[in-house]
Each structure stands twice: as C-alpha cells, then as structure tokens.
Design an enzyme around this catalytic site. Sequence first.
Site, PDB file in Angstrom:
ATOM      1  NE  ARG A  69      -4.057  -1.729   0.026  1.00 47.21           N
ATOM      2  CZ  ARG A  69      -5.008  -1.717  -0.885  1.00 47.21           C
ATOM      3  NH1 ARG A  69      -4.904  -0.936  -1.945  1.00 47.21           N
ATOM      4  NH2 ARG A  69      -6.050  -2.489  -0.751  1.00 47.21           N
ATOM      5  CB  ALA A  81     -11.802  -4.489   0.061  1.00 45.15           C
ATOM      6  CD  GLU A  97     -12.684  -6.142  -5.837  1.00 46.60           C
ATOM      7  OE1 GLU A  97     -11.500  -6.500  -5.631  1.00 46.60           O
ATOM      8  OE2 GLU A  97     -12.994  -5.414  -6.813  1.00 46.60           O
ATOM      9  CD  GLU A 101      -8.580  -7.837  -3.683  1.00 40.75           C
ATOM     10  OE1 GLU A 101      -8.318  -8.083  -2.479  1.00 40.75           O
ATOM     11  OE2 GLU A 101      -8.889  -6.704  -4.096  1.00 40.75           O
ATOM     12  N   GLY A 120     -14.104  11.961   8.366  1.00 39.61           N
ATOM     13  CA  GLY A 120     -13.635  13.335   8.474  1.00 39.61           C
ATOM     14  C   GLY A 120     -13.394  14.001   7.135  1.00 39.61           C
ATOM     15  CD  GLU A 124     -13.837   3.985   0.867  1.00 37.55           C
ATOM     16  OE1 GLU A 124     -13.573   2.888   0.350  1.00 37.55           O
ATOM     17  OE2 GLU A 124     -12.967   4.716   1.364  1.00 37.55           O
ATOM     18  CD  GLU A 143      -2.651  -2.671 -16.597  1.00 37.88           C
ATOM     19  OE1 GLU A 143      -2.431  -1.447 -16.638  1.00 37.88           O
ATOM     20  OE2 GLU A 143      -2.785  -3.370 -17.614  1.00 37.88           O
ATOM     21  CD  GLU A 145      -5.867  -5.969  -7.435  1.00 30.73           C
ATOM     22  OE1 GLU A 145      -6.477  -5.638  -6.409  1.00 30.73           O
ATOM     23  OE2 GLU A 145      -6.340  -6.761  -8.278  1.00 30.73           O
TER      24      GLU A 145
END
Length: 185
Positions: A69, A81, A97, A101, A120, A124, A143, A145
Amino acid sequence: MEKNLQQDLNYTKCGAELVYQGTAVSFYKEHIKLPDGRMVEWDLIQHPGGAAVLPIDDEENVLLVEQYRNALERITLEIPAGKREAGEAYEVCAARELEEETGYYSEHIVPLGKSAPAVGYSNEVLGLFYADHLKKSCQNLDEDEWIHVKKYSLTEAVNMVMQGKIIDSKTVSAILMYAQCKQEK
C-alpha cells in the site's frame, strides 16, 4: 446551561468546487456555513463506495491478502475489497473481489454491516461481509495488483488486530464483527 444540540449542529453546505478528478475518487473543496454563521472550507473526497469480504475456509481459517500500500509505504494484511461499479450491489462487489483477489468464490456471502472508514474527509461507505463454503477458482488480479493469500486461524487474526499487526480499518472491523458473531452462536 443546556444547549440545543440540533441548533448548535446546524451546518449548511453552500457550494463545492471540484479540485481534482481521479480514477477512483473526486476531490472537492466545500464551502460550509458553521452554526455561528462563519464560513469555512472543508475537503471532501467523494468515493463510489465498495465492499470487503472476510473469507472463511472449511477449517474456519480466515484468508487475508498481503499487498503493498503506497499510502503507508508498507505491505499490509487485509481482507479482499474493492470499489463498487456504478449501480452495483454491495454483495455483488464482495463476491467479485473475493474471487479476483483470492481465487475462491462463494455463493454464501453474509452481511456483517457497513463501515465509513474516513468520515472526516470522505463519503466512502463499505459493505462488510463474510463468505464461507469457498470453492477454488483462480485469481484474476488487476494489472497493478500483486497479492499473496495468507491463511490464519480466527484466533490468530483477532490477536494480530489486538497487537496492532493488522491496522486496516475494514479488516479490523470485519474480523472483530465476525468473531463476535461466532461468540454469539
């Protein structure tokens, strides 16, 4: 002296400017009138929402995905996810997903609840699910991931949450929600 909270919480959105349009999010500068009449600018990231799913195998292990990440500059452990497509139901997104995944699919996708991971500054909302009765399929990664699937007992996963080894909010929420469901049965 008691205050009327409804009156004190009377915020008014007076407009918004699109600052940046990304591939998954839109960034806005919103103009907000505070309850005392002052005007301020707040950031808002609009996101179409998504779904996340905690896969449970036949031995009651949880499957987590390990991936890099860039925002944290590290590898994380998460549940599968992804972003919802326009008009897509949360359950459909979760099933898609899961298979993309992990390389498993399930016809038994069970809702755990919803999560708003960044209230905040973002609208989402994620639908959280668990899936069991997993059937082997094949991964179909995007592509960009690179994902490894890892297997842990539910106890190990809860311990990793409590020790701060798993910090992703959707994953923390889903693991703890599922563990609570198991305790109640």
